[in-house]
Design an enzyme around this catalytic site. Structure first.
Site, PDB file in Angstrom:
ATOM      1  N   PHE A  88       0.838  -1.200   0.000  1.00 21.47           N
ATOM      2  CA  PHE A  88       0.000   0.000   0.000  1.00 21.47           C
ATOM      3  C   PHE A  88       0.873   1.252   0.000  1.00 21.47           C
ATOM      4  O   PHE A  88       0.637   2.197  -0.765  1.00 21.47           O
ATOM      5  CB  PHE A  88      -0.946   0.026   1.204  1.00 21.47           C
ATOM      6  CG  PHE A  88      -1.691   1.328   1.306  1.00 21.47           C
ATOM      7  CD1 PHE A  88      -2.872   1.522   0.612  1.00 21.47           C
ATOM      8  CD2 PHE A  88      -1.184   2.381   2.064  1.00 21.47           C
ATOM      9  CE1 PHE A  88      -3.537   2.739   0.672  1.00 21.47           C
ATOM     10  CE2 PHE A  88      -1.844   3.600   2.125  1.00 21.47           C
ATOM     11  CZ  PHE A  88      -3.026   3.776   1.422  1.00 21.47           C
ATOM     12  N   GLU A  89       1.884   1.274   0.876  1.00 21.74           N
ATOM     13  CA  GLU A  89       2.760   2.445   0.972  1.00 21.74           C
ATOM     14  C   GLU A  89       3.472   2.714  -0.350  1.00 21.74           C
ATOM     15  O   GLU A  89       3.588   3.871  -0.783  1.00 21.74           O
ATOM     16  CB  GLU A  89       3.765   2.261   2.113  1.00 21.74           C
ATOM     17  CG  GLU A  89       3.111   2.278   3.475  1.00 21.74           C
ATOM     18  CD  GLU A  89       3.968   1.696   4.581  1.00 21.74           C
ATOM     19  OE1 GLU A  89       3.908   2.229   5.704  1.00 21.74           O
ATOM     20  OE2 GLU A  89       4.700   0.706   4.337  1.00 21.74           O
ATOM     21  N   ILE A  90       3.931   1.667  -1.015  1.00 25.60           N
ATOM     22  CA  ILE A  90       4.592   1.814  -2.316  1.00 25.60           C
ATOM     23  C   ILE A  90       3.609   2.372  -3.341  1.00 25.60           C
ATOM     24  O   ILE A  90       3.928   3.310  -4.080  1.00 25.60           O
ATOM     25  CB  ILE A  90       5.181   0.469  -2.783  1.00 25.60           C
ATOM     26  CG1 ILE A  90       6.345   0.049  -1.875  1.00 25.60           C
ATOM     27  CG2 ILE A  90       5.634   0.547  -4.248  1.00 25.60           C
ATOM     28  CD1 ILE A  90       6.785  -1.385  -2.069  1.00 25.60           C
TER      29      ILE A  90
END
Length: 146
Positions: A88-90
């Protein structure tokens, strides 16, 4: 000077040791002003797993990605399965037009979404100490993808 958001799992001893090596390498880099590592940024007074903790942690982490110049992400997980939070962060960083520097130390197949979305691909945590975060040189993954 560059502000870095560090994405990666820290659920077991091996993952914690890896992320600690990355924190140390980034701290040694003279072009890095600060590193936000969620591992070191628990919100005091909240109980992990509660709805309040989840909401506040999510909001804090997204805000920190928004404030960062670049996201460094560790993609060495169990087999070929990417940690969903790190993925998700990527994806959030990519969509926000933040360069994503991927660290992939294990000899595993990379997910095509990670391989295609990265700005720079590195194989050793120690290389982050010398990476030029002011010019952000590009490098790409050329192995198999799933």
């Amino acid at each position: 000077m560059t502000s870095v958001y560090l994405a990666g799992p820290f659920f077991d001893d091996e993952q914690i040791a890896r992320i600690e090596r990355v924190e140390k390498a980034l701290a040694a880099n003279p072009r890095v002003a600060n590193v936000f590592s969620p591992r070191l940024s628990e919100i005091p007074g909240l109980t992990m797993g509660t709805p309040e903790w989840a909401t506040q942690t999510f909001e804090m982490d997204v805000h920190q990605i928004d404030q960062a110049d670049v996201v460094v992400a560790l993609v060495d997980f169990v087999g070929d399965q990417v940690d969903s939070g790190t993925a998700f962060e990527i994806g959030y960083a990519f969509h926000s037009k933040k360069p994503v520097v991927i660290l992939h130390e294990k000899d595993t197949i990379l997910n095509l979404m990670i391989a295609e979305g990265l700005h720079a691909y590195l194989r050793e945590a120690e290389s982050l100490a010398a990476y030029d975060f002011s010019t952000l040189p590009e490098s790409h993954y050329s192995g198999k993808v799933i």
